[in-house]
Write a protein that holds these residues in place. Sequence first.
Motif, PDB file in Angstrom:
ATOM      1  N   ILE A  79      -2.593  -3.157   1.036  1.00 23.06           N
ATOM      2  CA  ILE A  79      -2.781  -2.014   1.442  1.00 23.06           C
ATOM      3  C   ILE A  79      -1.806  -0.700   0.991  1.00 23.06           C
ATOM      4  N   PHE A  80      -0.667  -1.320   1.182  1.00 22.41           N
ATOM      5  CA  PHE A  80       0.709  -0.582   0.932  1.00 22.41           C
ATOM      6  C   PHE A  80       1.171  -0.705  -0.628  1.00 22.41           C
ATOM      7  N   GLU A  81       0.288  -1.476  -1.369  1.00 25.18           N
ATOM      8  CA  GLU A  81       0.560  -1.546  -2.690  1.00 25.18           C
ATOM      9  C   GLU A  81       2.040  -2.094  -2.958  1.00 25.18           C
ATOM     10  N   MET A  82       2.419  -3.291  -2.116  1.00 23.60           N
ATOM     11  CA  MET A  82       3.915  -3.748  -2.331  1.00 23.60           C
ATOM     12  C   MET A  82       3.617  -5.507  -2.129  1.00 23.60           C
ATOM     13  N   SER A  83       4.677  -5.839  -2.628  1.00 19.19           N
ATOM     14  CA  SER A  83       4.636  -7.180  -2.522  1.00 19.19           C
ATOM     15  C   SER A  83       5.214  -7.472  -1.055  1.00 19.19           C
ATOM     16  N   VAL A  84       4.911  -8.628  -0.496  1.00 15.40           N
ATOM     17  CA  VAL A  84       5.314  -9.267   0.799  1.00 15.40           C
ATOM     18  C   VAL A  84       6.597  -9.260   1.000  1.00 15.40           C
ATOM     19  N   GLU A  85       7.509  -9.351  -0.258  1.00 14.76           N
ATOM     20  CA  GLU A  85       8.890  -9.268  -0.090  1.00 14.76           C
ATOM     21  C   GLU A  85       9.434  -7.903   0.145  1.00 14.76           C
ATOM     22  N   GLU A  86       8.892  -7.070  -0.509  1.00 23.60           N
ATOM     23  CA  GLU A  86       8.970  -5.489  -0.276  1.00 23.60           C
ATOM     24  C   GLU A  86       8.724  -5.108   1.245  1.00 23.60           C
ATOM     25  N   ILE A  87       7.636  -5.457   1.636  1.00 26.41           N
ATOM     26  CA  ILE A  87       7.198  -5.002   3.019  1.00 26.41           C
ATOM     27  C   ILE A  87       8.307  -5.644   4.008  1.00 26.41           C
ATOM     28  N   LYS A  88       8.848  -7.013   3.887  1.00 30.02           N
ATOM     29  CA  LYS A  88       9.758  -7.536   4.719  1.00 30.02           C
ATOM     30  C   LYS A  88      10.860  -6.671   4.621  1.00 30.02           C
ATOM     31  N   ARG A  89      11.339  -6.071   3.614  1.00 30.08           N
ATOM     32  CA  ARG A  89      12.803  -5.111   3.537  1.00 30.08           C
ATOM     33  C   ARG A  89      12.605  -3.782   4.139  1.00 30.08           C
ATOM     34  N   MET A  90      11.279  -3.544   4.515  1.00 28.73           N
ATOM     35  CA  MET A  90      11.144  -2.100   4.878  1.00 28.73           C
ATOM     36  C   MET A  90      11.914  -1.717   6.153  1.00 28.73           C
ATOM     37  N   ASP A  91      12.421  -0.592   6.236  1.00 20.43           N
ATOM     38  CA  ASP A  91      12.884   0.052   7.535  1.00 20.43           C
ATOM     39  C   ASP A  91      11.790  -0.382   8.610  1.00 20.43           C
ATOM     40  N   PRO A  92      11.912  -0.892   9.897  1.00 16.96           N
ATOM     41  CA  PRO A  92      10.937  -1.043  10.743  1.00 16.96           C
ATOM     42  C   PRO A  92      10.014   0.278  11.223  1.00 16.96           C
ATOM     43  N   VAL A  93      10.996   1.110  11.327  1.00 20.52           N
ATOM     44  CA  VAL A  93      10.321   2.699  11.621  1.00 20.52           C
ATOM     45  C   VAL A  93       9.245   3.083  10.634  1.00 20.52           C
ATOM     46  N   ASN A  94       9.664   2.891   9.413  1.00 21.42           N
ATOM     47  CA  ASN A  94       8.960   3.209   7.996  1.00 21.42           C
ATOM     48  C   ASN A  94       7.825   2.453   8.008  1.00 21.42           C
ATOM     49  N   PHE A  95       7.996   1.093   8.400  1.00 24.40           N
ATOM     50  CA  PHE A  95       6.765   0.325   8.508  1.00 24.40           C
ATOM     51  C   PHE A  95       5.588   0.764   9.456  1.00 24.40           C
ATOM     52  N   LEU A  96       6.078   0.881  10.871  1.00 27.84           N
ATOM     53  CA  LEU A  96       5.218   1.446  11.665  1.00 27.84           C
ATOM     54  C   LEU A  96       4.705   2.639  11.338  1.00 27.84           C
ATOM     55  N   GLU A  97       5.212   3.848  10.743  1.00 27.66           N
ATOM     56  CA  GLU A  97       4.788   4.820  10.501  1.00 27.66           C
ATOM     57  C   GLU A  97       3.560   4.770   9.377  1.00 27.66           C
ATOM     58  N   SER A  98       3.933   3.716   8.289  1.00 27.08           N
ATOM     59  CA  SER A  98       3.178   3.478   7.381  1.00 27.08           C
ATOM     60  C   SER A  98       1.643   3.161   7.993  1.00 27.08           C
ATOM     61  N   ILE A  99       1.924   2.114   8.877  1.00 34.84           N
ATOM     62  CA  ILE A  99       0.626   1.504   9.502  1.00 34.84           C
ATOM     63  C   ILE A  99      -0.151   2.679  10.218  1.00 34.84           C
ATOM     64  N   MET A 100       0.584   3.458  10.844  1.00 34.95           N
ATOM     65  CA  MET A 100      -0.242   4.543  11.529  1.00 34.95           C
ATOM     66  C   MET A 100      -0.747   5.712  10.347  1.00 34.95           C
ATOM     67  N   LYS A 101      -0.086   5.936   9.364  1.00 32.96           N
ATOM     68  CA  LYS A 101      -0.533   6.699   8.493  1.00 32.96           C
ATOM     69  C   LYS A 101      -1.717   6.223   7.728  1.00 32.96           C
ATOM     70  N   VAL A 102      -1.850   4.902   7.524  1.00 29.06           N
ATOM     71  CA  VAL A 102      -2.920   4.478   6.699  1.00 29.06           C
ATOM     72  C   VAL A 102      -4.243   4.459   6.891  1.00 29.06           C
ATOM     73  N   SER A 103      -4.504   4.527   8.393  1.00 30.83           N
ATOM     74  CA  SER A 103      -5.743   4.588   8.866  1.00 30.83           C
ATOM     75  C   SER A 103      -6.204   6.147   9.416  1.00 30.83           C
ATOM     76  N   ASP A 104      -7.249   6.406   9.447  1.00 28.01           N
ATOM     77  CA  ASP A 104      -7.777   7.360  10.284  1.00 28.01           C
ATOM     78  C   ASP A 104      -7.979   6.838  11.772  1.00 28.01           C
ATOM     79  N   LEU A 105      -7.161   7.307  12.781  1.00 25.89           N
ATOM     80  CA  LEU A 105      -7.268   6.761  13.977  1.00 25.89           C
ATOM     81  C   LEU A 105      -8.551   7.035  14.688  1.00 25.89           C
TER      82      LEU A 105
END
Length: 122
Positions: A79-105
Amino acid sequence: MLPFIFKGEDMRKLTTPDLFGFVRLIKKLGLKDDIKSMGLKASEKTNPEEFGADLIFLVLEKTTTEEGEALIYEFFSPIFEMSVEEIKRMDPVNFLESIMKVSDLEKWSAFFKSAAKWMKSE
């Protein structure tokens, strides 16, 4: 829903296979009853953002094991078009914001409310 910008690249939209991937994730994490309960408690007045945030944190709360954490990375990788390793290195806030952005809540909220009502009739 428009694609969201992520690290200068387009993050793809959610697709039907993502729904089935999410259902498999929910099944593996044993969250069916929790999500059913959330959907049944939700009403037309329930704020979709609040419902979505509650759902995201419920899933994250259940992924405290290494196996659960790996399932999350594997789910979001395409979904993020990133490798698992890239996701592991994401800033946690950016990760959570990205989860919120990816879907139409609003759509997800409506989906889970409907699904919960359908499961209630089983």
